[in-house]
Motif scaffolding. Structure first.
Motif, PDB file in Angstrom:
ATOM      1  N   SER A   1       6.985  15.461  24.947  1.00 41.84           N
ATOM      2  CA  SER A   1       7.561  16.754  24.596  1.00 41.84           C
ATOM      3  C   SER A   1       6.595  17.911  24.849  1.00 41.84           C
ATOM      4  CB  SER A   1       8.024  16.754  23.139  1.00 41.84           C
ATOM      5  OG  SER A   1       6.933  16.760  22.253  1.00 41.84           O
ATOM      6  N   PHE A   2       5.316  17.622  24.993  1.00 38.07           N
ATOM      7  CA  PHE A   2       4.347  18.674  25.261  1.00 38.07           C
ATOM      8  C   PHE A   2       4.611  19.321  26.614  1.00 38.07           C
ATOM      9  CE2 PHE A   2       2.549  16.798  21.702  1.00 38.07           C
ATOM     10  CZ  PHE A   2       1.385  17.410  21.293  1.00 38.07           C
ATOM     11  N   ASP A   3       5.262  18.590  27.525  1.00 37.98           N
ATOM     12  CA  ASP A   3       5.534  19.113  28.863  1.00 37.98           C
ATOM     13  C   ASP A   3       6.492  20.301  28.860  1.00 37.98           C
ATOM     14  OD1 ASP A   3       3.828  17.324  30.072  1.00 37.98           O
ATOM     15  OD2 ASP A   3       5.400  15.868  30.526  1.00 37.98           O
ATOM     16  N   LYS A   4       7.204  20.516  27.759  1.00 36.01           N
ATOM     17  CA  LYS A   4       8.103  21.664  27.682  1.00 36.01           C
ATOM     18  C   LYS A   4       7.331  22.971  27.554  1.00 36.01           C
ATOM     19  CE  LYS A   4      10.525  20.364  24.151  1.00 36.01           C
ATOM     20  NZ  LYS A   4      11.526  20.261  23.092  1.00 36.01           N
ATOM     21  N   TYR A   5       6.063  22.884  27.268  1.00 41.63           N
ATOM     22  CA  TYR A   5       5.262  24.073  26.971  1.00 41.63           C
ATOM     23  C   TYR A   5       4.290  24.421  28.093  1.00 41.63           C
ATOM     24  CZ  TYR A   5       7.281  23.341  22.436  1.00 41.63           C
ATOM     25  OH  TYR A   5       8.175  23.170  21.420  1.00 41.63           O
ATOM     26  N   VAL A   6       4.737  24.303  29.333  1.00 46.50           N
ATOM     27  CA  VAL A   6       3.891  24.627  30.476  1.00 46.50           C
ATOM     28  C   VAL A   6       4.442  25.824  31.247  1.00 46.50           C
ATOM     29  CG1 VAL A   6       2.992  22.280  30.715  1.00 46.50           C
ATOM     30  CG2 VAL A   6       5.050  22.956  31.969  1.00 46.50           C
ATOM     31  N   PHE A   7       5.268  26.619  30.589  1.00 45.20           N
ATOM     32  CA  PHE A   7       5.891  27.759  31.254  1.00 45.20           C
ATOM     33  C   PHE A   7       5.331  29.070  30.719  1.00 45.20           C
ATOM     34  CE2 PHE A   7       8.883  24.317  31.595  1.00 45.20           C
ATOM     35  CZ  PHE A   7       9.299  24.394  32.908  1.00 45.20           C
ATOM     36  N   ALA A   8       5.165  30.013  31.625  1.00 44.36           N
ATOM     37  CA  ALA A   8       4.779  31.379  31.284  1.00 44.36           C
ATOM     38  C   ALA A   8       5.581  32.310  32.173  1.00 44.36           C
ATOM     39  CB  ALA A   8       3.292  31.591  31.464  1.00 44.36           C
ATOM     40  N   GLN A   9       6.280  33.226  31.576  1.00 40.73           N
ATOM     41  CA  GLN A   9       7.116  34.172  32.305  1.00 40.73           C
ATOM     42  C   GLN A   9       8.077  33.447  33.246  1.00 40.73           C
ATOM     43  OE1 GLN A   9       4.337  36.913  34.077  1.00 40.73           O
ATOM     44  NE2 GLN A   9       3.951  37.910  32.109  1.00 40.73           N
ATOM     45  N   GLY A  10       8.624  32.322  32.786  1.00 42.56           N
ATOM     46  CA  GLY A  10       9.632  31.586  33.543  1.00 42.56           C
ATOM     47  C   GLY A  10       9.095  30.693  34.631  1.00 42.56           C
ATOM     48  N   GLU A  11       7.792  30.648  34.832  1.00 43.45           N
ATOM     49  CA  GLU A  11       7.199  29.799  35.876  1.00 43.45           C
ATOM     50  C   GLU A  11       6.398  28.675  35.225  1.00 43.45           C
ATOM     51  OE1 GLU A  11       5.278  31.605  39.212  1.00 43.45           O
ATOM     52  OE2 GLU A  11       6.286  33.519  38.814  1.00 43.45           O
ATOM     53  N   SER A  12       6.416  27.527  35.891  1.00 49.35           N
ATOM     54  CA  SER A  12       5.698  26.360  35.398  1.00 49.35           C
ATOM     55  C   SER A  12       4.229  26.448  35.810  1.00 49.35           C
ATOM     56  CB  SER A  12       6.297  25.089  35.992  1.00 49.35           C
ATOM     57  OG  SER A  12       5.539  23.965  35.601  1.00 49.35           O
ATOM     58  N   TYR A  13       3.360  26.275  34.806  1.00 49.85           N
ATOM     59  CA  TYR A  13       1.923  26.251  35.032  1.00 49.85           C
ATOM     60  C   TYR A  13       1.385  24.967  34.418  1.00 49.85           C
ATOM     61  CZ  TYR A  13       2.134  31.194  36.218  1.00 49.85           C
ATOM     62  OH  TYR A  13       2.416  32.385  36.804  1.00 49.85           O
ATOM     63  N   ARG A  14       1.005  24.026  35.233  1.00 48.38           N
ATOM     64  CA  ARG A  14       0.538  22.732  34.741  1.00 48.38           C
ATOM     65  C   ARG A  14      -0.753  22.851  33.939  1.00 48.38           C
ATOM     66  NH1 ARG A  14       4.159  19.609  33.696  1.00 48.38           N
ATOM     67  NH2 ARG A  14       2.535  18.107  33.359  1.00 48.38           N
ATOM     68  N   VAL A  15      -1.436  23.972  34.032  1.00 52.25           N
ATOM     69  CA  VAL A  15      -2.676  24.127  33.274  1.00 52.25           C
ATOM     70  C   VAL A  15      -2.432  24.558  31.855  1.00 52.25           C
ATOM     71  CG1 VAL A  15      -4.070  24.611  35.324  1.00 52.25           C
ATOM     72  CG2 VAL A  15      -3.018  26.504  34.066  1.00 52.25           C
ATOM     73  N   LEU A  16      -1.194  24.942  31.515  1.00 58.35           N
ATOM     74  CA  LEU A  16      -0.898  25.367  30.139  1.00 58.35           C
ATOM     75  C   LEU A  16      -0.726  24.179  29.255  1.00 58.35           C
ATOM     76  CD1 LEU A  16       1.598  28.304  30.726  1.00 58.35           C
ATOM     77  CD2 LEU A  16      -0.827  28.422  30.213  1.00 58.35           C
TER      78      LEU A  16
END
Length: 75
Positions: free
Chosen positions: A60-75
């Motif tokens: 479920s942590f993978d849902k939290y890799v977005f910033a401003q609608g774009e996926s960032y794997r570093v988040l």
């Protein structure tokens, strides 16, 4: 000093809500994860851990890799 205050608060909140045994690494990951979130948006991961659904919690942590609608794997 502000960092320490927030980390202590997050650690207390996780400790108070976590009712099942987890490894130190899992506990540290939860504290780190919740440091970056508003405490009001938390319960799902802790509910999964408390139910023994550790793999679901981790996934479920993978849902939290977005910033401003774009996926960032570093988040």
């Amino acid at each position: 000093e502000c960092f320490r205050v927030v980390m202590d608060e997050r650690e207390r909140l996780v400790s108070d809500r976590l009712t099942t045994p987890v490894t130190q690494a899992m506990y540290d990951a939860l504290i780190s994860f919740y440091y970056n979130l508003d405490p009001g948006s938390w319960p799902q991961q802790l509910d999964r851990c408390n139910a023994g659904k550790y793999e679901e919690c981790a996934a479920s942590f993978d849902k939290y890799v977005f910033a401003q609608g774009e996926s960032y794997r570093v988040l």
